[in-house]
Design a protein around this motif. Structure first.
Motif, PDB file in Angstrom:
ATOM      1  N   ALA A  83     -32.862 -45.153  29.401  1.00 55.31           N
ATOM      2  CA  ALA A  83     -33.690 -46.269  29.866  1.00 55.31           C
ATOM      3  C   ALA A  83     -33.197 -47.580  29.269  1.00 55.31           C
ATOM      4  N   LEU A  84     -32.850 -47.577  28.007  1.00 52.59           N
ATOM      5  CA  LEU A  84     -32.357 -48.787  27.356  1.00 52.59           C
ATOM      6  C   LEU A  84     -31.018 -49.224  27.945  1.00 52.59           C
ATOM      7  N   GLY A  85     -30.233 -48.258  28.391  1.00 51.08           N
ATOM      8  CA  GLY A  85     -28.937 -48.567  28.992  1.00 51.08           C
ATOM      9  C   GLY A  85     -29.034 -49.224  30.352  1.00 51.08           C
ATOM     10  N   CYS A  86     -30.226 -49.240  30.940  1.00 55.56           N
ATOM     11  CA  CYS A  86     -30.416 -49.822  32.275  1.00 55.56           C
ATOM     12  C   CYS A  86     -30.641 -51.324  32.239  1.00 55.56           C
ATOM     13  N   THR A  87     -30.693 -51.920  31.062  1.00 53.05           N
ATOM     14  CA  THR A  87     -30.975 -53.351  30.970  1.00 53.05           C
ATOM     15  C   THR A  87     -29.758 -54.107  30.454  1.00 53.05           C
ATOM     16  N   THR A  88     -29.694 -55.360  30.827  1.00 50.02           N
ATOM     17  CA  THR A  88     -28.623 -56.213  30.297  1.00 50.02           C
ATOM     18  C   THR A  88     -29.088 -56.975  29.065  1.00 50.02           C
ATOM     19  N   ASP A  89     -30.406 -56.950  28.797  1.00 42.60           N
ATOM     20  CA  ASP A  89     -30.969 -57.643  27.638  1.00 42.60           C
ATOM     21  C   ASP A  89     -31.692 -56.627  26.758  1.00 42.60           C
ATOM     22  N   ARG A  90     -30.913 -55.892  25.985  1.00 45.41           N
ATOM     23  CA  ARG A  90     -31.470 -54.831  25.147  1.00 45.41           C
ATOM     24  C   ARG A  90     -32.492 -55.352  24.136  1.00 45.41           C
TER      25      ARG A  90
END
Length: 133
Positions: A83-90
């Motif tokens: 799920a965290l890998g799906c964002t560009t702003d971790r």
């Protein structure tokens, strides 16, 4: 890491809870307490979980027994990483996640972060303890 399907998750939940290898018959009998399901259906899904690397298989007489290879916590952590890998702003995603945590979960997260030792360090210092590299 792909999320488990409904029956895959149901099988894994039982095996994680039981903490011992089980036969397909044991799984079917337990599942059939709440809903009817064919033996062959559970056998097929257990075999799929085995081929995906989620279950270890062994023999007990003429029957196969199955037990988890990974813990429930490993599975949950994998879903969180995905799920965290799906964002560009971790950092923003992590902040939103923490904002919605209970005080107990925040305390658990804080304790987990403090218990980590940075790779390459042998002094036992935890991240954020003021030691600079």
């Amino acid at each position: 890491m792909r999320r488990l399907g409904e029956l895959e998750a149901e099988i894994m939940d039982r095996l994680w809870q039981w903490e011992h290898a089980a036969t397909v018959r044991e799984l079917v009998d337990d599942i059939n307490r709440t809903r009817p399901l064919a033996y062959t259906t559970v056998l097929t899904v257990a075999d799929v979980l085995y081929r995906k690397g989620w279950l270890r298989r062994g023999k007990s007489g003429r029957a196969w027994t199955y037990e988890p290879v990974r813990s429930r916590e490993d599975y949950t952590a994998g879903l969180m990483r995905e799920a965290l890998g799906c964002t560009t702003d971790r950092p923003a995603a992590l902040m939103r996640f923490v904002e919605h945590m209970s005080p107990e979960d925040v305390g658990s997260l804080d304790a987990a972060l403090r218990s980590l030792v940075r790779p390459g360090r042998d002094d036992g210092a935890a991240p954020g303890d003021g030691v600079r590299e």
